[in-house]
Design an enzyme around this catalytic site. Structure first.
Site, PDB file in Angstrom:
ATOM      1  N   LEU B  68       0.837  -1.201   0.000  1.00 12.40           N
ATOM      2  CA  LEU B  68       0.000   0.000   0.000  1.00 12.40           C
ATOM      3  C   LEU B  68       0.878   1.258   0.000  1.00 12.40           C
ATOM      4  O   LEU B  68       0.400   2.345  -0.272  1.00 12.40           O
ATOM      5  CB  LEU B  68      -0.924  -0.007   1.217  1.00 12.40           C
ATOM      6  CG  LEU B  68      -1.750  -1.299   1.373  1.00 12.40           C
ATOM      7  CD1 LEU B  68      -2.576  -1.243   2.649  1.00 12.40           C
ATOM      8  CD2 LEU B  68      -2.642  -1.509   0.159  1.00 12.40           C
ATOM      9  N   ARG B  69       2.148   1.092   0.358  1.00 10.67           N
ATOM     10  CA  ARG B  69       3.177   2.150   0.281  1.00 10.67           C
ATOM     11  C   ARG B  69       3.050   3.223   1.354  1.00 10.67           C
ATOM     12  O   ARG B  69       3.843   4.164   1.370  1.00 10.67           O
ATOM     13  CB  ARG B  69       3.189   2.832  -1.093  1.00 10.67           C
ATOM     14  CG  ARG B  69       3.415   1.875  -2.263  1.00 10.67           C
ATOM     15  CD  ARG B  69       4.717   1.122  -2.157  1.00 10.67           C
ATOM     16  NE  ARG B  69       5.053   0.446  -3.402  1.00 10.67           N
ATOM     17  CZ  ARG B  69       6.029  -0.455  -3.507  1.00 10.67           C
ATOM     18  NH1 ARG B  69       6.738  -0.793  -2.446  1.00 10.67           N
ATOM     19  NH2 ARG B  69       6.285  -1.017  -4.649  1.00 10.67           N
ATOM     20  N   ASP B 310       0.672  -9.870  -5.351  1.00  6.89           N
ATOM     21  CA  ASP B 310       2.005  -9.312  -5.130  1.00  6.89           C
ATOM     22  C   ASP B 310       2.076  -7.893  -5.689  1.00  6.89           C
ATOM     23  O   ASP B 310       3.031  -7.500  -6.355  1.00  6.89           O
ATOM     24  CB  ASP B 310       3.093 -10.193  -5.743  1.00  6.89           C
ATOM     25  CG  ASP B 310       4.464  -9.849  -5.167  1.00  6.89           C
ATOM     26  OD1 ASP B 310       4.518  -9.253  -4.080  1.00  6.89           O
ATOM     27  OD2 ASP B 310       5.487 -10.158  -5.814  1.00  6.89           O
ATOM     28  N   HIS B 314       4.222   1.526  -8.247  1.00 12.60           N
ATOM     29  CA  HIS B 314       5.360   2.445  -8.301  1.00 12.60           C
ATOM     30  C   HIS B 314       4.953   3.744  -8.970  1.00 12.60           C
ATOM     31  O   HIS B 314       4.056   3.757  -9.821  1.00 12.60           O
ATOM     32  CB  HIS B 314       6.516   1.838  -9.100  1.00 12.60           C
ATOM     33  CG  HIS B 314       7.278   0.794  -8.358  1.00 12.60           C
ATOM     34  ND1 HIS B 314       7.990   1.076  -7.216  1.00 12.60           N
ATOM     35  CD2 HIS B 314       7.443  -0.521  -8.584  1.00 12.60           C
ATOM     36  CE1 HIS B 314       8.558  -0.046  -6.774  1.00 12.60           C
ATOM     37  NE2 HIS B 314       8.239  -1.030  -7.577  1.00 12.60           N
TER      38      HIS B 314
END
Lengths: 335, 447
Positions: B68-69, B310, B314
């Site tokens: 989820l960053r 997965d 980005h």
């Protein structure tokens, strides 16, 4: 998805030179024939032709190089182009500028061609995919992937000594794993239909699945591998291979794979010895051999200028064709 | 939050792999839970009826690995953006690896992620806690505290512990609390600097390789340590046929270990790296056709119990570099279902089995009572059209990550609605939601 021929225009003309992969025998022969034509220029009083006059060619070297950069520069100057030399490893990226920003800035200076060397495999493809449509890219070495002008100048040199490619047996000796030169040479030799390409080296320096992937025969024994070959190409051995558990010592390497007079005698009596340079005397090649009568190493350097002139002038003429056809209207410079 | 509605989902083909259900029937939800399948209780008055004719109704998917960053990498994505994309993909529960910034190695970070996810309310988010502090592979984390803070599992994300003694200690300590460890088997030395499967294609392209042995050496070591310590281990993202064989051999010796595969690994092979498409820069790398086929077989046979996205979103810049320098990973949430359906069309497995790998399989690995539709279970439901054609593009992808090698290729299968604990958290524009509450029951359909 990318085009199957990222280096050719829709009519099959050379737009970029990124790799030997995908170029057919006719195109390779055309490049070599054109290089033949440029050989005489070096003997003229004025060593220049106007084929790239008014064009700006930028040598973009992200990795240091002397020989390749210099011969590209000379080739561009003999074609009457304006040449910019940028040693990026010490300038922009060190200040945090991205590769794309560097490219955009140079494009804004109306550069027509980038000659690029970069430490990452695929860098030339990446740059070609992102430059404006009228700009050409010539790969001067990307990572372990490709060094097409080196392979072409090697073919050119072989062709001047050996008439019939179909009967040639070629041995490439040394660090195949890390060598972009070897990869390009193998592709080029196979495209021109040589009888056999052998690669010779210890298991640590031969890449995985080499026979299947590259279409070569692998030999770990130089005395067996050199038997009857017409061309011996020695590869440079980088010093850092000794510190990464790939090789135990320069001494053992030279003992097992160094090219000596005795080993040269195993090859065909008229065999030529080549090396992309710079050579490590006493590591991969004995001085007597490097300077001996079979060696064409310095000739390779001379031929490199003509071959690079051929490639650059062909890409520029593809550009000119597109310009004449009005392919790049004002304001559509970025793809 | 508004109290959950009473909802009837009518006329769909209901597939609940946990209970072997696959038939045209209605699903009734109340108070955030499944009330009944088939006929509703006589006094049930749905506030809303969803027409699911020609749709498949199944438990919401459970994704064992989706980045989820947030916190720390919000330039790539946020909890809000990615859980919203998950909802649009039919995913109702996801497990996020600990490689955020800061790392999920303290209860505070774990709680922050869960609270943020709850505030947005698009999906259940289970943070995977770090096994070692800072994921540095040296000092183990406060595992008991992480467990209390909601970390059902612990992991090292993609940074395996190099030191076998530290790995052993981490396993022993985790076993103390019955924590499951998610292990990505990849020897850090054998894979160092690599960005492609070491083989035919890496040799031709001159890309530094990651050998098969990077995975087999690591899984062999970790299975030996799991046998020694009794830790419950789950191997994330297997990529090689040999690793599967090693896992099955260890199971025969009595070592209990589960494993999953990333969805893209069932489609991409080393050949997809030709042309240096940075969206195919993945870790583990796409491997050979033989490996891909073995992974498909193992998934169909249930030897691999789960398949995950997965998901690794980005920012564009992370992929705008020469191939080896790009950040690895693809944006996988939104292609999870269509690729699963592609497996069905390719004859790899039937629909109910692949849905099991997206629901009951991962629920079992997480040890949570989700992924099925028995009366009383949380009403996490996915309703999808298995034949709807669409093309992933920057316009159709909801994730902030546009880094997918499947961009521009046609997909079949699209989620219409997703319900989380009985609430509609995603509804596709144009999906017909206005079926009258008292419409006549649709004609029975054969499965």
């Amino acid at each position: 998805m990318r085009s199957p021929h990222p280096q050719l225009d829709q009519d099959g003309n050379l737009k970029h030179l990124l790799t030997i992969d995908g170029l057919n025998r006719e195109l390779l022969s055309e490049i070599l024939d054109r290089a033949d034509g440029f050989m005489s220029i070096a003997r003229q009083a004025v060593k220049k032709v106007p084929l790239c006059r008014g064009k700006v060619i930028a040598n973009l070297f992200f990795e240091t190089s002397t020989r390749t950069r210099t011969t590209f520069e000379l080739a561009a100057k003999r074609l009457s182009a304006d040449v910019l030399n940028l040693n990026i490893s010490t300038s922009a990226t060190a200040k945090g500028e991205t590769l794309l920003d560097t490219l955009r800035n140079l494009e804004a200076m109306q550069v027509d061609m980038f000659v690029v060397r970069h430490a990452s495999s695929g860098a030339a493809h990446f740059i070609a995919a992102h430059v404006a449509p009228h700009v050409s890219v010539i790969n001067a070495g990307d990572g372990r992937h490709s060094h097409p002008t080196q392979a072409l100048l090697d073919l050119f040199t072989i062709r001047r000594h050996k008439a019939d490619f179909k009967r040639l047996r070629v041995a490439i000796v040394g660090d195949i794993l890390h060598s972009r030169v070897a990869r390009s040479q193998i592709l080029a030799l196979r495209t021109l239909g040589v009888a056999e390409v052998r690669v010779i080296g210890p298991g640590t320096l031969i890449p995985a699945c080499a026979e299947e992937a590259l279409g070569v025969r692998v030999s770990h024994d130089i005395n067996e591998g050199l038997r009857g070959v017409d061309v011996i190409i020695m590869l440079r051995l980088q010093r850092e291979r000794m510190t990464s558990a790939l090789l135990p010592s320069e001494h053992e390497y030279f003992h097992l794979y160094g090219l000596t007079e005795e080993r040269l005698a195993i090859a065909d009596p008229h065999a030529i010895v080549m090396h992309p340079g710079p050579i490590n005397r006493g590591v991969e090649i004995d001085s007597q051999v490097a300077d001996g009568r079979h060696s064409v190493i310095l000739e390779q350097v001379t031929n490199g200028i003509a071959v690079r002139m051929a490639v650059m002038s062909m890409c520029i003429s593809t550009q000119n064709l597109a310009l004449q056809a009005g392919a790049y209207p004002e304001g559509e410079s970025h793809g | 939050m508004a109290s959950p509605e009473r909802i009837s989902i009518q006329g769909g083909r209901l597939i609940d792999p946990a209970h072997g259900i696959d038939r045209a029937t209605d699903l009734h939800l109340a108070a955030g839970r499944v009330l009944a399948i088939g006929t509703a209780p006589a006094d049930f008055q749905p506030e809303r009826v969803i027409d699911a004719r020609e749709r498949i109704v199944c438990p919401g998917f459970i994704d064992l690995s989706a980045r989820l960053r947030e916190p720390g990498l919000e330039q790539k994505a946020t909890i809000e953006s990615e859980t919203r994309a998950a909802a649009a993909s039919g995913i109702t529960t996801l497990c996020c690896p600990p490689d955020t910034c800061p790392v999920i190695d303290t209860p505070a970070v774990a709680q922050l992620i869960q609270q943020t996810a709850q505030r947005h309310g698009f999906a259940r988010v289970i943070p995977a806690g770090a096994m070692t502090q800072g994921l540095e592979g040296q000092q183990i984390t406060e595992m008991a505290a992480l467990q209390l803070a909601g970390c059902r599992v612990l992991s090292q994300a993609d940074q395996p512990i190099r030191n076998a003694l530290v790995q052993r200690r981490a396993m022993e300590y985790a076993a103390t609390f019955g924590l499951t460890l998610f292990l990505r088997p990849q020897d850090p030395d054998l894979s160092r600097g690599g960005c492609a499967h070491e083989g035919r294609v890496s040799t031709r392209l001159g890309l530094p390789g990651i050998p098969e042995a990077a995975e087999t050496v690591a899984i062999a070591r970790d299975l030996a340590l799991a046998g020694q310590t009794g830790a419950r281990v789950h191997f994330r993202g297997l990529s090689t046929a040999r690793a599967i064989a090693i896992l099955l051999a260890a199971r025969r010796r009595g070592v209990s270990a589960s494993a999953d595969v990333s969805m893209h690994q069932l489609f991409l092979t080393e050949d997809d790296l030709d042309g240096f498409d940075a969206n195919c820069h993945l870790i583990p790398p796409p491997r050979t056709r033989t490996d891909r086929d073995a992974l498909r077989q193992a998934l169909a046979a249930g030897e691999l119990a789960a398949v995950c996205s997965d998901h690794q979103p980005h920012d564009a810049d992370a992929k705008l570099l020469p191939f080896p320098e790009t950040a690895p990973g693809l944006s996988g949430l939104e292609t999870l279902l269509p690729l699963a359906l592609r497996l069905v069309r390719a004859g790899v497995m039937d629909l109910s089995s692949i849905l099991a790998r997206l629901t009951t399989g991962p629920a079992g690995i997480l040890g949570c009572d989700l992924g099925h539709l028995a009366p009383g279970a949380p009403a996490d439901v996915c309703i999808f059209d298995p034949t709807a054609a669409w093309i992933p593009t920057p316009e159709t992808i909801r994730s902030h990550g546009q880094n997918s090698p499947f961009l521009g290729t046609e997909m079949l299968g699209r989620v219409d609605r997703t319900l989380l604990a009985g609430r509609v958290v995603f509804e596709r524009n144009g999906a017909d939601s206005s079926g009258p509450p008292n419409s006549p029951p649709p004609a029975p359909r054969t499965g």
